[in-house]
Design an enzyme around this catalytic site. Structure first.
Site, short mmCIF file in Angstrom:
data_model
loop_
_atom_site.label_atom_id
_atom_site.label_comp_id
_atom_site.label_asym_id
_atom_site.label_seq_id
_atom_site.Cartn_x
_atom_site.Cartn_y
_atom_site.Cartn_z
N SER A 179 -2.58 10.09 15.72
CA SER A 179 -3.84 9.71 16.34
C SER A 179 -3.89 10.27 17.76
O SER A 179 -2.95 10.11 18.52
CB SER A 179 -3.97 8.19 16.37
OG SER A 179 -5.16 7.85 17.02
N THR A 184 -9.70 16.00 14.85
CA THR A 184 -11.15 16.05 14.70
C THR A 184 -11.75 17.19 15.52
O THR A 184 -12.65 17.89 15.06
CB THR A 184 -11.76 14.68 15.09
OG1 THR A 184 -11.16 13.69 14.25
CG2 THR A 184 -13.25 14.66 14.92
N ASN A 225 -6.65 6.63 21.38
CA ASN A 225 -7.64 7.70 21.42
C ASN A 225 -9.02 7.11 21.65
O ASN A 225 -9.44 6.23 20.91
CB ASN A 225 -7.58 8.47 20.08
CG ASN A 225 -8.53 9.64 20.03
OD1 ASN A 225 -9.30 9.88 20.97
ND2 ASN A 225 -8.50 10.38 18.93
N SER A 228 -11.26 7.73 18.27
CA SER A 228 -10.37 7.75 17.11
C SER A 228 -11.16 7.64 15.80
O SER A 228 -11.98 6.73 15.63
CB SER A 228 -9.38 6.60 17.22
OG SER A 228 -8.43 6.71 16.20
N SER A 229 -10.92 8.56 14.88
CA SER A 229 -11.59 8.50 13.58
C SER A 229 -10.94 7.40 12.76
O SER A 229 -9.74 7.42 12.57
CB SER A 229 -11.42 9.80 12.81
OG SER A 229 -11.48 10.91 13.66
N GLY A 455 -3.44 10.53 10.81
CA GLY A 455 -2.02 10.86 10.74
C GLY A 455 -1.17 9.62 10.55
O GLY A 455 -1.67 8.49 10.50
N GLU A 457 1.03 6.52 11.16
CA GLU A 457 0.93 5.51 12.22
C GLU A 457 2.12 4.58 12.21
O GLU A 457 2.54 4.11 11.15
CB GLU A 457 -0.36 4.69 12.05
CG GLU A 457 -1.60 5.48 12.40
CD GLU A 457 -2.85 4.62 12.50
OE1 GLU A 457 -2.85 3.47 12.02
OE2 GLU A 457 -3.84 5.12 13.05
P1 ATP Z 1 -7.51 10.25 15.47
O1 ATP Z 1 -6.49 10.31 14.39
O2 ATP Z 1 -7.35 9.03 16.31
O3 ATP Z 1 -8.89 10.44 14.98
P2 ATP Z 1 -7.52 12.98 16.36
O4 ATP Z 1 -6.27 13.69 16.00
O5 ATP Z 1 -8.70 13.23 15.53
O6 ATP Z 1 -7.19 11.44 16.50
P3 ATP Z 1 -9.21 13.99 18.47
O7 ATP Z 1 -10.21 12.90 18.51
O8 ATP Z 1 -9.54 15.25 17.80
O9 ATP Z 1 -7.84 13.39 17.89
O10 ATP Z 1 -8.75 14.37 19.95
C1 ATP Z 1 -8.55 13.40 20.95
C2 ATP Z 1 -9.05 13.92 22.27
O11 ATP Z 1 -8.24 15.00 22.69
C3 ATP Z 1 -10.45 14.48 22.23
O12 ATP Z 1 -11.41 13.48 22.42
C4 ATP Z 1 -10.44 15.48 23.38
O13 ATP Z 1 -10.63 14.80 24.58
C5 ATP Z 1 -9.01 15.98 23.37
N1 ATP Z 1 -8.89 17.27 22.66
C6 ATP Z 1 -8.43 17.50 21.43
N2 ATP Z 1 -8.44 18.81 21.11
C7 ATP Z 1 -8.93 19.45 22.19
C8 ATP Z 1 -9.21 20.82 22.51
N3 ATP Z 1 -8.97 21.80 21.65
N4 ATP Z 1 -9.70 21.09 23.73
C9 ATP Z 1 -9.94 20.12 24.61
N5 ATP Z 1 -9.70 18.81 24.38
C10 ATP Z 1 -9.21 18.47 23.19
MG MG Z 2 -9.99 12.08 14.56
#
Ligand code: ATP
Ligand code: MG
Length: 763
Positions: A179, A184, A225, A228-229, A455, A457
């Site tokens: 997470s 995303t 996060n 977070s999705s 992912g 947890e």
């Molecule tokens: P979860 O499992 O909780 O959904 P996740 O893996 O989907 O988590 P994201 O929501 O994609 O995580 O990323 C978390 C934060 O990290 C984003 O809101 C953004 O601020 C930052 N982030 C991620 N990837 C990038 C990127 N390529 N460039 C800039 N910031 C990023």
């Molecule tokens: Mg996500």
């Protein structure tokens, strides 16, 4: 001197020892060398680059950059790569493949905003937590023209696109990570690239707009996060023969997390859309829904967290409205959606009052109850009954009796209603989106699927939600393993290629622990869920009784048990397991919704009855348990997951591993220990080791001959595909150690086929 630091001319062969190529060879006389660099592990666990001054006996003397001199056991030293290999863009290029070298290489790149690195076929993405200038039209153009080749989501998406067209096989991009690791965001970047390449009809714009909608309704601020999705998502993007996007289909994977609607922990938030609605609704909408500020709704108030720094909920609400328009959700439907959201919020404010000496209660008739009734489109009296009584059918003749509810039961009923309204709403939205993006009649069946799923947890306290999430991750890990390791080996063996086996982590034992019938975690959970007298404690005891001999299982004191996952041990607390697994919905609530005068609640009621296959309490016999033909949450989830795996198995997968460099969502901070743990979890080193020792590119004799045969300058006597293939190989001077000829296919080391492709494209 130093010659043996160079990459050996033939790639290292795989050896069973786990860090084989991280050790100096026995014959390396490194004591005599000047300035040999080596990794030393400091007491804090971090690795530092030092220079070996001298070695005597089992000890070495090492100087660190800041001048410190250390005496350490030579055994503990790990060879470092020569400077010339600093920051290579594929870990395959490292001479010494070991954990500190990989960590250093990723950090070297991360410090320079090069957040992407290849690990053989896998793309590793380290979350920058800041804007990096790696995206946008100029970059898209550069990757499309192939004038830019450094590792990137664009590059991997480009490969998927090309392979889809070239091989006529569907592709998938599988994004995993913890997470907050960036899954995303990465998925959106891949979608942008596909939209740019396959756009034109306008549908790509609609596809991109599904993101803000699904995020508003399915994402929430958690401690890990801010966005977070709380659902998994597979989006299948379809293409026409000419490579243009023709439509898309979204499949979501939700479970357990509906509970966030009625309950979330301190410092976290419920789903974004609630706050967006409260902050951004127009005055007329506020009046129609009797909306208040977020802090006046109990469901939102309890976690004491209303805003996200840097996020303007009102502004986001406008983005969602705009997106709903673009995916053709009609205005009146949008209004119904918001009415349902407000109904959920107001349900949380419904309170109860005692009506007799037996603890039975009734909802208080106040603003909360009347507003809910108005929003759902039912009579206040009906709502009051649904929240304070339960109809039961008993006996052979199915006589109906009415049971009054206690405070705890009534609150459960109220919360269950709120949760199911929300989850129906989410499913309904996905359905609308799919209708709007539906692939036309002229579908070619070619598609690229992007999977963004929660992912692994592991928290201090892990419950049913983690149990499901981690199970899903075991399955995905197996897919990854299978694809990259097993299939690889099997294919070599099948085709008669000599290839030493490589050990890799196999998680079949853990999957068996979950799935085995009748004695596996899921079966035992389902069995206990159907026992009327089953409790979380009896479940824990049962698990301990039957599963203790499994090496992946460990009983704990009280209601807990530990599972040894591929990514580490996780201790689960069974509190709430049975309740969440049953996920009962009372018939009274369904009846209430179906009596509504509004279309949306009616639709929800029928989907609850028909599709959800949830056990319905009112339909149970008083003496019996849940109807055994109805599905539990675990079983349903397992079915969904099997379907997902089946779909993925018919595609060529491309893997992206997202890495979270620190726990503070902050830029520039690189926590070695945290990263190492994630690299280990996803087997990055093993992948590299296998890839560089194997023959990752392969093509059947026929295909090879067909594809490159026309490039032959001289006539080949025999026209059989193998002879033609061999002639091509000779003409292009492909070195013998760079390929192997199998019974049916040719196998190539990385990069070998490039020259052929280039010549072919120029011709
Ligand atoms: P979860 O499992 O909780 O959904 P996740 O893996 O989907 O988590 P994201 O929501 O994609 O995580 O990323 C978390 C934060 O990290 C984003 O809101 C953004 O601020 C930052 N982030 C991620 N990837 C990038 C990127 N390529 N460039 C800039 N910031 C990023
Ligand atoms: Mg996500």
């Amino acid at each position: 001197d130093g010659d043996d630091l160079k990459e050996p001319s033939t790639p290292v062969r795989p050896i069973k020892q786990s860090y084989a190529d991280s050790k100096w060879s026995d014959t390396t006389p490194y004591a005599s060398k000047k300035k040999i660099q080596s990794w030393v592990q400091l007491p804090d666990g971090n690795w530092e680059l030092g220079t070996i001054l001298q070695t005597s006996g089992n000890d070495s003397v090492i100087t660190l950059p800041e001048g410190k001199v250390l005496k350490v056991s030579s055994e503990t030293l790990i060879p470092a790569n020569p400077d010339i290999l600093d920051g290579v863009d594929d870990l395959m290029q490292l001479s010494y493949l070991n954990e500190p070298s990989v960590l250093y290489n990723l950090q070297y790149r991360y410090d320079r905003d090069m957040i992407y690195t290849k690990a053989g076929p896998v793309l590793v993405a380290v979350n920058p937590f800041k804007k990096v200038s790696l995206y946008g039209n100029d970059y898209i153009e550069a990757y499309k023209r192939k004038s830019m080749e450094s590792p990137h989501v664009y590059a991997i998406t480009d490969t998927a696109m090309r392979e889809m067209i070239r091989d006529e096989v569907n592709q998938s991009i599988i994004i995993s990570g913890e997470s907050g690791a960036g899954k995303t965001e990465t998925a959106k970047i891949a979608m942008q690239y596909l939209a740019a390449l396959g756009g034109g009809s306008g549908i790509e714009y609609e596809i991109l707009k599904t993101n803000p909608i699904l995020e508003a309704f399915g994402n929430a601020k958690t401690l890990r996060n801010d966005n977070s999705s709380r659902f998994g998502k597979l989006i299948e993007i379809h293409f026409s023969e000419t490579g243009k996007i023709s439509g898309a289909k979204v499949q979501t994977y939700c479970f357990g997390e509906q509970s966030r609607v009625v309950q979330c922990s301190e410092g976290e938030r419920s789903y974004h859309i609630f706050y967006q609605l409260c902050a951004g609704a127009s005055p007329s909408l506020r009046e129609k829904l009797n909306l208040k500020n977020a802090d006046e709704f109990k469901y939102l108030k309890q976690s004491n967290c209303f805003t996200i720094s840097g996020v303007d909920d009102a502004e986001q609400f406008r983005v969602v409205l705009d997106a709903l328009d673009i995916v053709h959700v009609r205005k009146e439907d949008q209004d119904s959606v918001f009415a349902m959201l407000a109904a959920v919020l107001w349900l949380g404010n419904v309170s109860f009052t005692s009506i007799d000496s037996e603890n039975h209660v009734e909802p208080v008739i106040d603003e909360g109850l009347t507003t809910v009734a108005t929003l759902i489109g039912c009579k206040v009296e009906e709502l009051k009954l649904a929240l304070s009584t339960r109809k039961m059918r008993v006996g052979r003749r199915n006589d109906t009796i009415v049971q009054k509810l206690t405070l705890a039961q009534a609150m459960d009923t109220r919360d269950a209603l709120a949760k199911s309204i929300y989850s129906c709403l989410f499913d309904w939205l996905v359905e609308q989106i799919n209708k709007s993006l539906a692939v036309g009649k002229r579908r070619t069946g070619r598609s690229i699927s992007i999977l963004d799923i929660y992912g692994f947890e592991s928290f201090e306290r892990n419950s049913f939600e983690q149990f499901c999430i981690n199970y899903a991750n075991e399955r995905l890990q197996q897919h990854f393993n299978r694809h990259l390791f097993k299939l690889e080996q099997e294919e070599y063996i099948q085709d008669g290629i000599d290839w030493a086996k490589v050990d890799f982590e196999d998680n079949q034992d853990c999957l068996n622990l979950f799935e085995k019938k009748p004695l596996g975690l899921q079966s035992l959970l389902d069995e206990e869920s159907t026992f009327p007298n089953g409790t979380d404690l009896s479940l824990a005891n049962k698990l301990k009784q039957h599963l203790s001999s499994n090496p992946c299982f460990q009983g704990e004191r009280g209601k807990a048990f530990t599972v040894c996952h591929y990514a580490g041990e996780v201790t689960y607390d069974t509190t709430g397991f049975l309740e969440k697994n049953r996920d009962l919905l009372h018939l009274d609530s369904i009846e209430l919704l179906s009596s509504s005068t509004c279309p949306l609640p009616q639709a929800f009621a029928s989907s609850m009855l028909i599709q959800s296959e949830k056990p319905v309490v009112g339909a149970l016999h008083k003496s019996g348990g849940a109807d055994s033909q109805k599905l539990s949450v675990t079983t349903k989830f397992k079915g969904q997951l099997f379907q997902l795996m089946q779909r993925l198995e018919s595609t060529t997968p491309h893997f992206i591993r997202c890495i979270k460099p620190n726990n503070f969502q902050s830029p520039g901070s690189y926590n070695q220990g945290l990263i190492l743990q994630q690299l280990r979890c996803c087997g990055v080193l093993e992948v590299v080791r296998i890839s560089r020792s194997g023959f990752p590119t392969r093509m059947s004799h026929q295909k090879f001959a067909r594809r490159y045969g026309f490039l032959l300058l001289e006539h080949v006597a025999s026209q059989d595909p193998l002879s033609v293939s061999v002639a091509i190989l000779h003409q292009f001077n492909i070195l013998p150690e760079m390929y192997q000829v199998g019974y049916t296919k040719l196998f190539f080391r990385t990069g070998q086929i490039g020259v052929l492709e280039d010549t072919r494209n120029r011709t």
